[in-house]
Scaffold this active site. Structure first.
Site, mmCIF file in Angstrom:
data_model
loop_
_atom_site.group_PDB
_atom_site.id
_atom_site.type_symbol
_atom_site.label_atom_id
_atom_site.label_comp_id
_atom_site.label_asym_id
_atom_site.label_seq_id
_atom_site.Cartn_x
_atom_site.Cartn_y
_atom_site.Cartn_z
ATOM 1 C CE LYS A 253 1.334 4.950 11.604
ATOM 2 N NZ LYS A 253 1.078 3.650 11.195
ATOM 3 N N GLY A 254 6.771 7.316 15.272
ATOM 4 C CA GLY A 254 7.808 6.475 15.908
ATOM 5 C C GLY A 254 8.063 7.027 17.465
ATOM 6 C CG ASP B 272 11.312 7.737 16.347
ATOM 7 O OD1 ASP B 272 11.316 8.841 15.662
ATOM 8 O OD2 ASP B 272 10.999 6.702 15.773
ATOM 9 C CG ASP C 160 18.635 8.171 9.216
ATOM 10 O OD1 ASP C 160 19.693 7.543 9.921
ATOM 11 O OD2 ASP C 160 18.367 7.925 7.999
ATOM 12 C CE LYS D 122 20.238 4.186 12.611
ATOM 13 N NZ LYS D 122 19.305 3.662 11.201
ATOM 14 C CB VAL E 178 17.407 0.787 15.722
ATOM 15 C CG1 VAL E 178 18.760 0.202 15.988
ATOM 16 C CG2 VAL E 178 17.318 2.158 15.328
ATOM 17 C CG ASP F 160 8.286 1.546 11.495
ATOM 18 O OD1 ASP F 160 9.034 2.275 11.676
ATOM 19 O OD2 ASP F 160 7.766 1.276 10.335
HETATM 20 C C1 PRP Z 1 11.668 8.548 11.185
HETATM 21 C C2 PRP Z 1 11.836 9.158 12.573
HETATM 22 C C3 PRP Z 1 12.170 10.647 12.117
HETATM 23 C C4 PRP Z 1 12.666 10.585 10.815
HETATM 24 C C5 PRP Z 1 14.232 10.928 10.863
HETATM 25 O O1 PRP Z 1 10.448 8.740 10.808
HETATM 26 O O2 PRP Z 1 10.870 9.110 13.485
HETATM 27 O O3 PRP Z 1 10.644 11.323 12.064
HETATM 28 O O4 PRP Z 1 12.579 9.125 10.425
HETATM 29 O O5 PRP Z 1 14.714 10.717 9.676
HETATM 30 P P1 PRP Z 1 15.466 11.802 9.184
HETATM 31 O O6 PRP Z 1 16.568 12.421 10.100
HETATM 32 O O7 PRP Z 1 16.572 11.193 8.021
HETATM 33 O O8 PRP Z 1 14.861 12.942 8.658
HETATM 34 P P2 PRP Z 1 9.611 7.354 9.879
HETATM 35 O O9 PRP Z 1 9.631 8.277 8.689
HETATM 36 O O10 PRP Z 1 10.351 6.085 9.850
HETATM 37 O O11 PRP Z 1 8.269 7.457 10.376
HETATM 38 P P3 PRP Z 1 7.533 6.657 11.652
HETATM 39 O O12 PRP Z 1 8.054 7.525 12.729
HETATM 40 O O13 PRP Z 1 6.036 6.919 11.263
HETATM 41 O O14 PRP Z 1 8.152 5.447 11.596
#
Ligand code: PRP
Length: 182
Positions: A45-46, A102, A105, A133, A155, A161
């Site tokens: 969703k981010g 968004d 990581d 990051k 963040v 979120d």
């Molecule tokens: C977050 C972000 C990426 C992913 C990045 O999504 O939106 O899709 O994590 O992490 P990575 O580089 O370690 O793979 P999240 O799982 O928090 O879901 P959301 O977007 O619904 O909050």
């Protein structure tokens, strides 16, 4: 919803974010000026707020689509196993695709998506990521358009979120450690 006292500090204020998003949109508009159409694929969703602001600042024709993923692992930790649970509505074969995220990581999610989309033979495939990051990276993945590099802190805001809250803050803030470690 903001829980009082839960934000340690503001990392990126609203104006800083908006300026950068406009600059990225200008760059994409210049790079794709000769292209008939772009498909922006937001990762739910981010990315929804970043995607909305980015798209509204583009001056070239574009379509919006979304994917949703599920990753296995404890909250806050990506295990590396990513699975597509909702695909784009329109096929992407032969299209100019930009995947909009968004945050990057470990890089596992974007790496999976780029491989998955490449296999469908789009006309071109690029990535656009608001936050990265670098200290957390496990997979070497290409970011074509990047907003900001940030330190390894939790963040929230501008789509991001904690436990599905804080997404609609207009700025990006660092969550207090004691808040997410409790
Ligand atoms: C977050 C972000 C990426 C992913 C990045 O999504 O939106 O899709 O994590 O992490 P990575 O580089 O370690 O793979 P999240 O799982 O928090 O879901 P959301 O977007 O619904 O909050």
């Amino acid at each position: 919803m903001i829980i009082p006292g839960s934000i340690e500090r503001v990392l990126l204020d609203e104006e800083t974010i908006q300026q950068r998003v406009k600059a990225i949109a200008a760059q994409i508009s210049a790079d794709y000026r000769d292209v008939k159409d772009i498909i922006l694929v937001g990762v739910l969703k981010g990315s929804f707020i970043f995607l909305a602001d980015l798209a509204r600042n583009l001056t070239v024709p574009h379509h919006i689509d979304f994917v949703a993923l599920s990753s296995y692992g404890a909250q806050g930790a990506t295990s590396g196993a990513v699975r597509l649970i909702m695909d784009t509505r329109a096929p992407v074969t032969g299209q100019h695709v930009i995947i909009v995220e968004d945050i990057l990581d470990t890089g596992q999610t974007l790496d999976y998506l780029l491989r998955n989309f490449k296999a469908r033979q789009p006309a071109s495939l690029r990535s656009c990521v608001l936050l990265s990051k670098p200290d957390r990276r496990q997979v070497d993945v290409t970011i074509d358009y990047l907003g900001f590099e940030i330190p390894d802190v939790w963040v929230v805001g501008y789509g991001l979120d904690y436990a599905d809250r804080f997404r609609t803050l207009p700025y990006i803030g660092a969550l207090k450690k004691e808040f997410y470690e409790q």
